[in-house]
Design an enzyme around this catalytic site. Structure first.
Site, PDB file in Angstrom:
ATOM      1  N   CYS A  97       0.840  -1.201   0.000  1.00  0.00           N
ATOM      2  CA  CYS A  97       0.000   0.000   0.000  1.00  0.00           C
ATOM      3  C   CYS A  97       0.880   1.259   0.000  1.00  0.00           C
ATOM      4  O   CYS A  97       1.634   1.469  -0.941  1.00  0.00           O
ATOM      5  CB  CYS A  97      -0.990  -0.041   1.165  1.00  0.00           C
ATOM      6  SG  CYS A  97      -2.325   1.178   1.011  1.00  0.00           S
ATOM      7  N   HIS A 132      -3.852  -4.662  -0.920  1.00  0.00           N
ATOM      8  CA  HIS A 132      -3.520  -5.282   0.358  1.00  0.00           C
ATOM      9  C   HIS A 132      -3.582  -6.805   0.221  1.00  0.00           C
ATOM     10  O   HIS A 132      -4.677  -7.373   0.248  1.00  0.00           O
ATOM     11  CB  HIS A 132      -4.513  -4.842   1.438  1.00  0.00           C
ATOM     12  CG  HIS A 132      -4.380  -3.420   1.849  1.00  0.00           C
ATOM     13  ND1 HIS A 132      -3.566  -3.018   2.889  1.00  0.00           N
ATOM     14  CD2 HIS A 132      -4.953  -2.292   1.372  1.00  0.00           C
ATOM     15  CE1 HIS A 132      -3.647  -1.709   3.040  1.00  0.00           C
ATOM     16  NE2 HIS A 132      -4.470  -1.246   2.126  1.00  0.00           N
ATOM     17  N   GLU A 155      -2.942  -8.945   2.437  1.00  0.00           N
ATOM     18  CA  GLU A 155      -3.475  -9.496   3.694  1.00  0.00           C
ATOM     19  C   GLU A 155      -4.994  -9.396   3.779  1.00  0.00           C
ATOM     20  O   GLU A 155      -5.604 -10.009   4.658  1.00  0.00           O
ATOM     21  CB  GLU A 155      -2.816  -8.808   4.899  1.00  0.00           C
ATOM     22  CG  GLU A 155      -3.210  -7.363   5.111  1.00  0.00           C
ATOM     23  CD  GLU A 155      -2.485  -6.394   4.194  1.00  0.00           C
ATOM     24  OE1 GLU A 155      -2.794  -5.191   4.259  1.00  0.00           O
ATOM     25  OE2 GLU A 155      -1.598  -6.827   3.407  1.00  0.00           O
TER      26      GLU A 155
END
Length: 215
Positions: A85, A195, A197
């Site tokens: 990011c 992202h 994750e």
């Protein structure tokens, strides 16, 4: 520190979700994960993850004031580094946000989406920030894409996007009112605007790939 990943804690990252995802990927690989604000732990790690969240000028200031800047630059010169990011945007030379200087590890600039009044194909207005799932085209082959289908969906939250000076450094692209760079790479550096994750199994696959990547 054999087979270890340092997730850099300079006060501006989405540390919990990033570290949990990296740990999940690392369990099967027998790799230690350290969430750390200690430059020496970053130096000792074999791989480094640089997350980032919020405004880029704040991230750059906190990275400098934390005392971690030198160790991150050393990592970027010598070992696999994964930016996430704003951690990706910081790798470039300069950002319109602020404006702010970046780390200049990848030549280029970070620009703001200019989508006011523009309509999406379904007739709704484009919103900034882009928030949600978008498809990523693998613009160039890279070892980090192993096991991930082309045009896979990943989760984005951002108002600014990277524009590398050399198109060869743009290895992933998405479309939001026009094509933009969603992943950059150079030598031992790989980074995503999205992202991983927050991107389900294929996001975790990126972290798994990072643990085995030997640039």
């Amino acid at each position: 520190m054999k087979n270890s990943v340092a997730v850099v804690d300079y006060g501006m990252g989405n540390l919990w979700s990033v570290s949990q995802a990296v740990r999940h990927a690392a369990d099967a690989a027998g790799v230690e994960v350290h969430v750390t604000a200690d430059p020496e732990v970053v130096r000792a790690a074999t791989r480094v993850v640089l997350p980032g969240q919020g405004a880029m000028p704040d991230c750059m200031r906190e990275l400098r004031e934390s005392g971690l800047l030198a160790s991150v630059l050393e990592a970027a010169a010598s070992k696999p580094l994964f930016g996430v990011c704003v951690g990706m945007q910081m790798l470039l030379g300069r950002s319109e946000e602020g404006p702010s200087d970046g780390l200049n590890l990848i030549a280029g600039e970070v620009r703001r989406f200019q989508l006011a009044g523009r309509l999406q194909p379904d007739g709704s207005h484009f919103k900034v920030p882009q928030m949600g799932w978008n498809q990523v085209q693998q613009a160039r082959p890279h070892a980090m894409w192993q096991g991930i289908p082309d045009n896979e969906w990943f989760y984005f939250v951002h108002s600014f996007y990277a524009r590398p000076q050399d198109a060869a450094h743009s290895v992933g692209e998405a479309d939001y009112g026009g094509r933009f760079t969603a992943a950059v790479a150079r030598d031992n550096i790989f980074a995503t605007q999205f992202h991983p994750e927050k991107s389900a199994d294929h996001g975790l696959q990126l972290y798994r790939n990072f643990l085995h990547w030997t640039p």
